[in-house]
Design a protein around this motif. Structure first.
Motif, PDB file in Angstrom:
ATOM      1  N   LEU A   1       0.825  -1.209   0.000  1.00  0.00           N
ATOM      2  CA  LEU A   1       0.000   0.000   0.000  1.00  0.00           C
ATOM      3  C   LEU A   1       0.856   1.255   0.000  1.00  0.00           C
ATOM      4  O   LEU A   1       0.545   2.234  -0.686  1.00  0.00           O
ATOM      5  N   LEU A   2       1.951   1.243   0.742  1.00  0.00           N
ATOM      6  CA  LEU A   2       2.846   2.396   0.766  1.00  0.00           C
ATOM      7  C   LEU A   2       3.494   2.581  -0.605  1.00  0.00           C
ATOM      8  O   LEU A   2       3.624   3.715  -1.088  1.00  0.00           O
ATOM      9  N   GLY A   3       3.872   1.504  -1.258  1.00  0.00           N
ATOM     10  CA  GLY A   3       4.413   1.588  -2.616  1.00  0.00           C
ATOM     11  C   GLY A   3       3.398   2.178  -3.582  1.00  0.00           C
ATOM     12  O   GLY A   3       3.743   2.983  -4.450  1.00  0.00           O
ATOM     13  N   CYS A   4       2.134   1.798  -3.448  1.00  0.00           N
ATOM     14  CA  CYS A   4       1.074   2.368  -4.293  1.00  0.00           C
ATOM     15  C   CYS A   4       0.946   3.871  -4.058  1.00  0.00           C
ATOM     16  O   CYS A   4       0.757   4.643  -5.005  1.00  0.00           O
ATOM     17  N   ALA A   5       1.054   4.283  -2.811  1.00  0.00           N
ATOM     18  CA  ALA A   5       0.964   5.713  -2.499  1.00  0.00           C
ATOM     19  C   ALA A   5       2.125   6.476  -3.127  1.00  0.00           C
ATOM     20  O   ALA A   5       1.939   7.579  -3.667  1.00  0.00           O
ATOM     21  N   HIS A   6       3.322   5.903  -3.106  1.00  0.00           N
ATOM     22  CA  HIS A   6       4.469   6.543  -3.754  1.00  0.00           C
ATOM     23  C   HIS A   6       4.228   6.661  -5.260  1.00  0.00           C
ATOM     24  O   HIS A   6       4.504   7.705  -5.858  1.00  0.00           O
ATOM     25  N   ALA A   7       3.717   5.619  -5.888  1.00  0.00           N
ATOM     26  CA  ALA A   7       3.439   5.651  -7.325  1.00  0.00           C
ATOM     27  C   ALA A   7       2.382   6.701  -7.639  1.00  0.00           C
ATOM     28  O   ALA A   7       2.489   7.427  -8.637  1.00  0.00           O
ATOM     29  N   PHE A   8       1.365   6.797  -6.811  1.00  0.00           N
ATOM     30  CA  PHE A   8       0.308   7.791  -6.997  1.00  0.00           C
ATOM     31  C   PHE A   8       0.885   9.208  -6.965  1.00  0.00           C
ATOM     32  O   PHE A   8       0.600  10.028  -7.829  1.00  0.00           O
TER      33      PHE A   8
END
Length: 122
Positions: free
Chosen positions: A102-109
């Motif tokens: 989820l944290l990786g997704c937030a970085h990508a966002f």
């Protein structure tokens, strides 16, 4: 935050400088409901992405970005329905993997929005 925290548990928290928080901390947050009504939520801090904090519940498959002003405090004590102190367990390896994703997704966002702003302006 189920199964870590159950409905009806009493939460004790204290105000905290958001800069001192660490991933895994359990926080009391200010949020808005679907109709804009104000309410409190208790979720775990996953990390930081730029100026934002990333949080999610322990039983959640999504995360949210929030600003420092939405953090009301750090949970420092929990009591069950009978008034007994509840020990907050460490994050399980399975939950830790989900939170890293989820944290990786937030970085990508955030990266995608920065790219858009640079290309389009804004």
């Amino acid at each position: 935050m189920w199964p870590t925290l159950r409905p009806g548990y009493s939460i004790r928290y204290r105000a905290v400088d958001p800069e001192t928080l660490s991933p895994g901390d359990i926080l009391v947050l200010r949020s808005r409901g679907r109709r804009g009504e104000s309410h409190l939520r208790v979720h775990r801090l996953l990390g930081r992405v730029g100026p934002y904090f990333v949080e999610a519940g322990d039983n959640s498959y999504s995360a949210s970005l929030l600003s420092a002003k939405d953090i009301l405090g750090l949970v420092v004590g929990v009591r069950d329905w009978n008034g007994r102190s509840v020990t907050l367990e460490a994050i399980s390896p399975r939950l830790e993997r989900r939170f890293r994703f989820l944290l990786g997704c937030a970085h990508a966002f955030m990266f995608a929005h920065e790219c858009k702003d640079r290309l389009i302006g804004g």
